[in-house]
Enzyme design. Structure first.
Site, PDB file in Angstrom:
ATOM      1  N   LYS A 158       0.858  -1.187   0.000  1.00 44.86           N
ATOM      2  CA  LYS A 158       0.000   0.000   0.000  1.00 44.86           C
ATOM      3  C   LYS A 158       0.896   1.240   0.000  1.00 44.86           C
ATOM      4  O   LYS A 158       1.153   1.840   1.046  1.00 44.86           O
ATOM      5  CB  LYS A 158      -0.908  -0.051   1.235  1.00 44.86           C
TER       6      LYS A 158
HETATM    7  N1  PPE Z   1      -7.704  -2.630  -3.083  1.00 41.22           N
HETATM    8  C1  PPE Z   1      -7.282  -1.353  -3.029  1.00 41.22           C
HETATM    9  C2  PPE Z   1      -6.641  -0.766  -4.228  1.00 41.22           C
HETATM   10  C3  PPE Z   1      -7.462  -0.619  -1.854  1.00 41.22           C
HETATM   11  O1  PPE Z   1      -7.036   0.628  -1.808  1.00 41.22           O
HETATM   12  C4  PPE Z   1      -8.099  -1.206  -0.748  1.00 41.22           C
HETATM   13  C5  PPE Z   1      -8.314  -0.437   0.508  1.00 41.22           C
HETATM   14  C6  PPE Z   1      -8.528  -2.547  -0.845  1.00 41.22           C
HETATM   15  C7  PPE Z   1      -8.309  -3.229  -2.027  1.00 41.22           C
HETATM   16  C8  PPE Z   1      -9.175  -3.270   0.298  1.00 41.22           C
HETATM   17  O2  PPE Z   1      -8.229  -3.555   1.295  1.00 41.22           O
HETATM   18  P1  PPE Z   1      -8.659  -3.695   2.834  1.00 41.22           P
HETATM   19  O3  PPE Z   1      -9.003  -2.335   3.324  1.00 41.22           O
HETATM   20  O4  PPE Z   1      -7.456  -4.285   3.480  1.00 41.22           O
HETATM   21  O5  PPE Z   1      -9.820  -4.619   2.889  1.00 41.22           O
HETATM   22  N2  PPE Z   1      -8.549   0.943   0.327  1.00 41.22           N
HETATM   23  C9  PPE Z   1      -8.391   1.833   1.448  1.00 41.22           C
HETATM   24  C10 PPE Z   1      -8.290   3.276   1.023  1.00 41.22           C
HETATM   25  C11 PPE Z   1      -9.537   3.939   0.633  1.00 41.22           C
HETATM   26  C12 PPE Z   1      -9.339   5.447   0.445  1.00 41.22           C
HETATM   27  O6  PPE Z   1     -10.105   6.048  -0.296  1.00 41.22           O
HETATM   28  O7  PPE Z   1      -8.444   6.016   1.065  1.00 41.22           O
HETATM   29  C13 PPE Z   1      -9.467   1.569   2.498  1.00 41.22           C
HETATM   30  O8  PPE Z   1     -10.498   0.973   2.203  1.00 41.22           O
HETATM   31  O9  PPE Z   1      -9.247   1.958   3.647  1.00 41.22           O
END
Ligand code: PPE
Length: 307
Positions: A158
């Site tokens: 990330k």
């Molecule tokens: N893919 C991406 C590209 C992504 O950014 C997230 C989280 C996920 C999958 C899901 O991951 P998880 O949160 O571990 O289930 N995106 C974060 C950022 C959102 C934002 O706008 O800032 C979030 O959901 O916190």
């Protein structure tokens, strides 16, 4: 109204929100040299509880490793700092944003002489994709932007700079009147949303792309897989083609911010019945029952802020 709270955890101490500042020559501002997490705490009958804090902090440390950022704190110290930040701000349900970045020393791409700074902010944040998204579902498009190809970036980490790719697809979708975008990988297989993972229901089985399709392996995704299997639903990690989206019985996004959001149409084509499907609802209800402390925390996913 800008998001805010009273206190920011910054490099080991609490500073007033308005004083949490960086220099404009900070390396991260120029080159995206940062790693971050998004974590939610839910209001439960026993006060705020952070969902899967340990897994988020392990991913944070691993993202930092990929970005070659040496974090001056252990996973345990970071977990405690999150809990302290929620308590210090008197927050109940909230969204927590740990961020590590390279600060100011000098320009130049290899920024490893620039100091590492770490902050943890926590703010109230309601539904991510709109008020009625969780019940009614969202309308999405397949983005014209692709996820970065293998070897061009690090989808499993990330890293701040990588999110310009997500921003392109999110802005395009919003400009064209959609709530969110589905992004394909460079080979044309479904990867994920701009900030969420994606699941598809077909004939009672759950499908989701594997990490090799340029996805961030989400912690919510992992939770959905676990809960679905608990409920006796078969889960298959396999490449998904674009047309499988249109033929799905149900589709949903999942992520920390998005939680579990049904998708009711893709490219204006209604999915299934065109509203939240039964398996989506079942998984959603199980997810919220656990996160909000209404059902026993059988997987040990909650960290209570008050001992
Ligand atoms: N893919 C991406 C590209 C992504 O950014 C997230 C989280 C996920 C999958 C899901 O991951 P998880 O949160 O571990 O289930 N995106 C974060 C950022 C959102 C934002 O706008 O800032 C979030 O959901 O916190």
């Amino acid at each position: 109204m800008p998001m805010r709270a009273d206190w920011m955890w910054m490099d080991g101490e609490f500073v007033p929100w308005d004083e949490a500042k960086v220099h404009v020559f900070a390396h991260a501002l120029h080159y995206g040299t940062s790693v971050f997490e998004g974590i939610r705490a839910y209001a439960t009958p026993r006060g705020p509880a952070v969902f899967r804090l340990h897994e988020h902090m392990v991913r944070f440390v691993n993202s930092a490793r990929v970005m070659r950022i040496d974090l001056p704190y252990s996973v345990e110290e970071l977990e405690q700092a999150v809990v302290d930040t929620i308590a210090k701000n008197n927050l109940d349900a909230c969204y927590i944003r740990p961020l590590a970045f390279r600060g100011y020393d000098r320009l130049g791409l290899d920024g490893r002489s620039c100091p590492v700074q770490v902050i943890i902010g926590a703010v109230p944040w309601g539904t991510y994709l709109g008020e009625e998204a969780l019940t009614k579902g969202v309308d999405v498009m397949v983005s014209t932007w692709r996820r970065y190809a293998p070897g061009t970036a690090a989808p499993g980490a990330k890293i701040g700079g990588q999110y310009v790719n997500s921003q392109f697809s999110a802005m395009e979708a919003h400009d064209l009147g959609y709530n969110e975008a589905i992004v394909l990988d460079v080979y044309g297989y479904v990867a994920e949303g701009s900030g969420e993972n994606i699941f598809l229901v077909k004939d009672g089985k759950l499908y989701t792309p594997p990490p090799s399709n340029s996805i961030l392996a989400g912690i919510t995704r992992d939770s959905v897989i676990t809960l679905a299997r608990d409920l006796g639903i078969e889960v298959i990690e396999a490449p998904i083609s674009r047309d499988m989206l249109y033929r799905a019985d149900e589709l949903f996004f999942c992520g920390t911010a998005a939680e579990i959001t049904p998708i009711r149409s893709v490219d204006r084509i209604p999915i299934g019945s065109g509203s939240r499907g039964p398996i989506t609802q079942q998984i959603q209800e199980e997810f919220f029952a656990i996160t909000k402390g209404h059902k026993p925390d059988r997987h040990g996913w909650l960290r209570y802020v008050r001992a």
